[in-house]
Design a protein around this motif. Structure first.
Motif, PDB file in Angstrom:
ATOM      1  N   ALA A 395       0.813  -1.217   0.000  1.00 48.42           N
ATOM      2  CA  ALA A 395       0.000   0.000   0.000  1.00 48.42           C
ATOM      3  C   ALA A 395       0.843   1.263   0.000  1.00 48.42           C
ATOM      4  O   ALA A 395       0.431   2.291  -0.550  1.00 48.42           O
ATOM      5  CB  ALA A 395      -0.940  -0.011   1.207  1.00 48.42           C
ATOM      6  N   SER A 396       2.026   1.225   0.601  1.00 47.74           N
ATOM      7  CA  SER A 396       2.833   2.429   0.735  1.00 47.74           C
ATOM      8  C   SER A 396       3.783   2.570  -0.452  1.00 47.74           C
ATOM      9  O   SER A 396       3.663   1.881  -1.460  1.00 47.74           O
ATOM     10  CB  SER A 396       3.604   2.399   2.052  1.00 47.74           C
ATOM     11  N   PHE A 397       4.788   3.429  -0.308  1.00 48.57           N
ATOM     12  CA  PHE A 397       5.646   3.822  -1.422  1.00 48.57           C
ATOM     13  C   PHE A 397       6.847   2.878  -1.571  1.00 48.57           C
ATOM     14  O   PHE A 397       7.399   2.393  -0.581  1.00 48.57           O
ATOM     15  CB  PHE A 397       6.163   5.253  -1.211  1.00 48.57           C
ATOM     16  N   PHE A 398       7.247   2.680  -2.823  1.00 48.05           N
ATOM     17  CA  PHE A 398       8.494   1.988  -3.134  1.00 48.05           C
ATOM     18  C   PHE A 398       9.524   2.951  -3.738  1.00 48.05           C
ATOM     19  O   PHE A 398      10.692   2.603  -3.872  1.00 48.05           O
ATOM     20  CB  PHE A 398       8.249   0.835  -4.119  1.00 48.05           C
ATOM     21  N   PHE A 399       9.090   4.150  -4.132  1.00 47.93           N
ATOM     22  CA  PHE A 399       9.980   5.172  -4.692  1.00 47.93           C
ATOM     23  C   PHE A 399       9.869   6.411  -3.803  1.00 47.93           C
ATOM     24  O   PHE A 399       8.836   7.081  -3.803  1.00 47.93           O
ATOM     25  CB  PHE A 399       9.591   5.506  -6.134  1.00 47.93           C
ATOM     26  N   TYR A 400      10.921   6.694  -3.068  1.00 50.09           N
ATOM     27  CA  TYR A 400      10.867   7.799  -2.119  1.00 50.09           C
ATOM     28  C   TYR A 400      12.289   8.203  -1.746  1.00 50.09           C
ATOM     29  O   TYR A 400      13.259   7.480  -1.991  1.00 50.09           O
ATOM     30  CB  TYR A 400      10.099   7.390  -0.858  1.00 50.09           C
ATOM     31  N   LEU A 401      12.392   9.378  -1.135  1.00 49.32           N
ATOM     32  CA  LEU A 401      13.633   9.846  -0.521  1.00 49.32           C
ATOM     33  C   LEU A 401      13.347  10.093   0.949  1.00 49.32           C
ATOM     34  O   LEU A 401      12.498  10.915   1.292  1.00 49.32           O
ATOM     35  CB  LEU A 401      14.124  11.141  -1.174  1.00 49.32           C
ATOM     36  N   LEU A 402      14.042   9.382   1.825  1.00 45.14           N
ATOM     37  CA  LEU A 402      13.856   9.549   3.259  1.00 45.14           C
ATOM     38  C   LEU A 402      14.846  10.613   3.732  1.00 45.14           C
ATOM     39  O   LEU A 402      16.025  10.342   3.926  1.00 45.14           O
ATOM     40  CB  LEU A 402      14.094   8.223   3.976  1.00 45.14           C
ATOM     41  N   VAL A 403      14.367  11.829   3.891  1.00 45.66           N
ATOM     42  CA  VAL A 403      15.251  12.944   4.241  1.00 45.66           C
ATOM     43  C   VAL A 403      15.348  13.151   5.751  1.00 45.66           C
ATOM     44  O   VAL A 403      16.206  13.901   6.222  1.00 45.66           O
ATOM     45  CB  VAL A 403      14.784  14.250   3.568  1.00 45.66           C
ATOM     46  N   GLY A 404      14.496  12.489   6.511  1.00 44.41           N
ATOM     47  CA  GLY A 404      14.518  12.581   7.967  1.00 44.41           C
ATOM     48  C   GLY A 404      13.813  11.383   8.553  1.00 44.41           C
ATOM     49  O   GLY A 404      13.210  10.579   7.834  1.00 44.41           O
ATOM     50  N   THR A 405      13.860  11.251   9.865  1.00 39.71           N
ATOM     51  CA  THR A 405      13.245  10.081  10.489  1.00 39.71           C
ATOM     52  C   THR A 405      11.738  10.035  10.269  1.00 39.71           C
ATOM     53  O   THR A 405      11.154   8.958  10.198  1.00 39.71           O
ATOM     54  CB  THR A 405      13.540  10.079  12.003  1.00 39.71           C
ATOM     55  N   THR A 406      11.116  11.189  10.162  1.00 45.83           N
ATOM     56  CA  THR A 406       9.659  11.222   9.976  1.00 45.83           C
ATOM     57  C   THR A 406       9.259  12.067   8.774  1.00 45.83           C
ATOM     58  O   THR A 406       8.104  12.486   8.671  1.00 45.83           O
ATOM     59  CB  THR A 406       8.967  11.787  11.234  1.00 45.83           C
ATOM     60  N   THR A 407      10.190  12.313   7.861  1.00 46.84           N
ATOM     61  CA  THR A 407       9.918  13.156   6.695  1.00 46.84           C
ATOM     62  C   THR A 407      10.439  12.472   5.444  1.00 46.84           C
ATOM     63  O   THR A 407      11.549  11.934   5.447  1.00 46.84           O
ATOM     64  CB  THR A 407      10.590  14.538   6.838  1.00 46.84           C
ATOM     65  N   PHE A 408       9.641  12.496   4.382  1.00 42.70           N
ATOM     66  CA  PHE A 408      10.066  11.879   3.131  1.00 42.70           C
ATOM     67  C   PHE A 408       9.552  12.697   1.953  1.00 42.70           C
ATOM     68  O   PHE A 408       8.678  13.561   2.100  1.00 42.70           O
ATOM     69  CB  PHE A 408       9.553  10.443   3.039  1.00 42.70           C
ATOM     70  N   LEU A 409      10.109  12.413   0.790  1.00 45.02           N
ATOM     71  CA  LEU A 409       9.675  13.046  -0.455  1.00 45.02           C
ATOM     72  C   LEU A 409       9.109  11.981  -1.377  1.00 45.02           C
ATOM     73  O   LEU A 409       9.715  10.922  -1.572  1.00 45.02           O
ATOM     74  CB  LEU A 409      10.857  13.736  -1.154  1.00 45.02           C
ATOM     75  N   LYS A 410       7.931  12.260  -1.931  1.00 49.04           N
ATOM     76  CA  LYS A 410       7.364  11.382  -2.948  1.00 49.04           C
ATOM     77  C   LYS A 410       8.149  11.537  -4.252  1.00 49.04           C
ATOM     78  O   LYS A 410       8.876  12.503  -4.447  1.00 49.04           O
ATOM     79  CB  LYS A 410       5.894  11.724  -3.186  1.00 49.04           C
ATOM     80  N   ILE A 411       7.955  10.593  -5.144  1.00 50.93           N
ATOM     81  CA  ILE A 411       8.709  10.593  -6.392  1.00 50.93           C
ATOM     82  C   ILE A 411       8.421  11.835  -7.225  1.00 50.93           C
ATOM     83  O   ILE A 411       9.300  12.334  -7.935  1.00 50.93           O
ATOM     84  CB  ILE A 411       8.409   9.303  -7.199  1.00 50.93           C
ATOM     85  N   GLY A 412       7.218  12.370  -7.121  1.00 52.66           N
ATOM     86  CA  GLY A 412       6.887  13.565  -7.888  1.00 52.66           C
ATOM     87  C   GLY A 412       7.609  14.812  -7.430  1.00 52.66           C
ATOM     88  O   GLY A 412       7.632  15.817  -8.147  1.00 52.66           O
ATOM     89  N   SER A 413       8.230  14.751  -6.245  1.00 56.89           N
ATOM     90  CA  SER A 413       8.943  15.919  -5.732  1.00 56.89           C
ATOM     91  C   SER A 413      10.385  15.991  -6.203  1.00 56.89           C
ATOM     92  O   SER A 413      10.986  17.058  -6.161  1.00 56.89           O
ATOM     93  CB  SER A 413       8.918  15.910  -4.195  1.00 56.89           C
ATOM     94  N   PHE A 414      10.958  14.855  -6.613  1.00 57.14           N
ATOM     95  CA  PHE A 414      12.368  14.876  -7.012  1.00 57.14           C
ATOM     96  C   PHE A 414      12.623  14.380  -8.436  1.00 57.14           C
ATOM     97  O   PHE A 414      13.622  14.736  -9.045  1.00 57.14           O
ATOM     98  CB  PHE A 414      13.223  14.063  -6.030  1.00 57.14           C
TER      99      PHE A 414
END
Length: 642
Positions: A395-414
């Motif tokens: 259900a969750s993401f397989f393409f992401y950037l984990l920029v912090g312990t509780t913060t991430f970027l979706k693929i559309g952001s990068f």
């Protein structure tokens, strides 16, 4: 019917010409405007793409992590791990330390671990393996045990693992004794409960990455030509999730998570998010991404922990947004360093190739306050969280950037940052394609007075004339460069290259510098009816690079971003020059960009070759067969006379 004044306006401003003619004229004007502004548009796309990459770590981007899979319910159980289990882990640790002090062999260690599993009443076995590589053989012995689920048929399983060597220093020899002790103590603890809906597989792999690679390959019946491994005698079900425990110090202050897998694969984000929730609410342990301690928590170690240069003014260094940007940038750069090279950031990464969601829990060494008690509770709760799954995490993401312990970027952001650079390359290639196929033939027109007086012509006009493009010559050069890359890949994966690397790498670099000069024989000055070969080669080079970037960006963003940085501007600037000295200088620059790693990165090259042979990491063949030939084509564009 429209009002009368609108009809009058239409009649007044309507063109008397044919509508089709007007449409064609409008199209010609727009085409001319687009063609005139194409260089500016190409440069703008390139600049925006690079700026977007710099904005990725910005605190103004990203969103909070959350759990997508409702079945997980992390942190919702009462944990039973207690101090008796901690005492058991201490006893296991004392026995492992004696084995270390006695310089026990891999087989003796594996036999001891298997015996301890057997004493607990859990079926256990060992697995001997041997990898054949250009740097020599890699041998070892794994130990593993399978606790069958008391509530299910054994068609699904979870893995709890620890490697004999810690990931500290990327397997530089630091032992993971407390990680192995934790696995043994967990085996004794977890078998006492009947709530497990999946089999529990305990694996203590030899070495750092090679042991788990041998075990997981044999578990799935995969064939690896340079691996000789004993078959596994204890089968189980399909593995859904895995936790790898890396605990190299006496105690720890923070728990970090490593999540990158081989060739850019990432686990489902729900597994990472569940671990964070459990660690925070059940274990009470501070969390970090990787082993990056936040310099804001350690005022006396800011210069050591922060990536902000020391020469930056103090008011800027104390700015909250600057500190947050620096912390995120550090995480992004670490992520790119693993993913772009296709490296697994821990033992967990070897399981991703078989669609297993896995992470490594890394206990950041420190003088307290946490130890076996904290990590045991966290692992227990995390296992009970994944035990709730009714299907694979999806259900969750397989393409992401984990920029912090509780913060991430979706693929559309990068992702757009690379796509913009790719589009810029494509536009540049199409522009060169048009330039190669057309030539402007001027026609000078003079008045009678200007002819008599010899004055400069008052009007210069001309026509565009179509000319042929030597596509076969350009494609032949491109094909030869990629063939040369394949030969280079074959050469550096031979035993003699590694054995005599200082001499062989220099020799190969010299051959790569010399062989492309044979293209000069194809560069006879073209007639007016034929396009210059450098222009056409640059056109195809830019278009092909754009295609490669677009494809790779979806498979491995970090690799695509690295390629965009290394190739975006240099390939745009590649061109021939009238002076031979300038052509040779540009040729040498591009050759250094494409093949300098042969002599400047010998240690990294050796490691990447081993990763290819043992783990199947595609970084070496990609660099040799794709990246280096693309740069070589730009170098040939520069060396060919215009």
């Amino acid at each position: 019917m429209p009002p009368a004044f609108i009809l009058k306006l239409r009649e007044r401003f309507a063109s008397k010409a044919d509508r089709n003619v007007v449409r064609i004229q409008r199209r010609q004007v727009l085409t001319a405007l687009l063609w005139k502004s194409l260089p500016s548009l190409t440069s703008l796309l390139l600049v925006v793409g690079y700026l977007w990459m710099l904005v990725i770590p910005s605190p103004r981007l990203g969103q909070k992590t959350y759990i997508d899979e409702n079945a997980l319910q992390p942190g919702q159980v009462h944990t039973y791990w207690n101090w008796d289990d901690v005492h058991r882990a201490d006893n296991y640790l004392a026995q492992l330390e004696r084995l270390r002090d006695d310089n026990s062999t891999s087989e003796e260690i594996a036999t001891f671990i298997t015996g301890e599993f057997g004493k607990l009443g859990i079926s256990a076995s060992t697995q001997r393996y041997s990898f054949t590589t250009t740097a020599g053989a890699k041998n070892g012995t794994n130990s593993y045990a399978v606790f069958s689920s008391p509530r299910a048929s054994g068609t699904e399983a979870m893995v709890i693992s620890a490697s004999w060597l810690s990931r500290t220093g990327d397997g530089d020899g630091t032992l993971n004794l407390r990680g192995v002790s934790t696995v043994l103590s967990l085996a004794a603890f977890l078998k006492g409960y009947s709530l497990w809906a999946k089999d529990l597989i305990f694996v203590v792999s030899d070495g750092y990455l090679d042991g788990m690679q041998a075990w997981i390959t044999a578990y799935h019946g995969a064939i690896q030509s340079n691996l000789q491994a004993e078959p596994l005698t204890l089968p189980s079900g399909v593995i859904w999730t895995a936790l790898n425990i890396d605990y190299p110090g006496h105690s720890f202050s923070h728990l970090g998570v490593f999540f990158e897998g081989l060739n850019g694969r990432l686990p489902n984000q729900d597994l990472i998010n569940s671990f964070y929730v459990v660690a925070q609410h059940t274990g009470g342990v501070p969390l970090v991404v990787y082993d990056h301690l936040d310099p804001r928590e350690f005022p006396g170690r800011q210069d050591e922990l922060s990536i902000i240069p020391t020469w930056v003014p103090e008011p800027v260094k104390q700015n909250k947004e600057v500190n947050e940007y620096a912390a995120r940038m550090k995480n992004v750069l670490r992520h790119v360093s693993y993913q772009a090279r296709g490296q697994a950031s821990g033992v967990h990464g070897l399981l991703h190739q078989f669609r297993i969601d896995a992470i490594t829990l890394f206990a950041v060494p420190a003088v307290g306050p946490h130890g076996f008690h904290s990590i045991g509770r966290i692992v227990e709760s995390t296992l009970r969280t994944t035990n709730n799954l009714l299907e694979r995490l999806h259900a969750s993401f397989f393409f992401y950037l984990l920029v912090g312990t509780t913060t991430f970027l979706k693929i559309g952001s990068f992702l757009p940052s690379v796509i913009l650079i790719s589009v810029s390359l494509m536009f540049g290639g199409l522009r060169e394609w048009v330039n190669a196929g057309w030539i402007w033939i001027p026609e000078i027109q003079q008045t009678i007075g200007e002819k008599d007086s010899g004055e400069v012509p008052s009007r210069i006009s001309g026509t565009w004339s179509r000319r042929s493009r030597p596509v076969l010559k350009a494609l032949s050069i491109m094909l030869c460069t990629h063939a040369l890359g394949a030969v280079l890949f074959y050469a550096i994966t031979r035993p003699w290259f590694v054995r005599y690397q200082p001499a062989t790498s220099t020799t190969l670099l010299g051959l790569v510098l010399a062989l492309p000069l044979g293209c000069l024989s194809l560069s006879a000055p073209p007639a007016t009816q034929a396009a210059p070969l450098p222009v056409l080669l640059k056109s195809l080079n830019l278009c092909f690079t754009s295609t490669v970037l677009s494809i790779i960006s979806l498979l491995n963003f970090s690799l695509a971003a690295t390629l965009a940085i290394l190739l975006g501007l240099p390939l745009h600037l590649s061109s021939s020059a009238p002076r031979q000295s300038l052509r040779l200088t540009k040729y040498a620059f591009y050759q250094a960009l494409g093949f300098g790693w042969l002599v400047l990165g010998r240690e990294e090259t050796r490691r990447a070759i081993v990763d290819w042979e043992v783990l199947g990491v595609w970084f070496v063949p990609f660099v040799c067969v794709v990246y280096a030939p693309l740069v070589l084509q730009a170098a040939i564009v520069c060396i060919l006379p215009s």
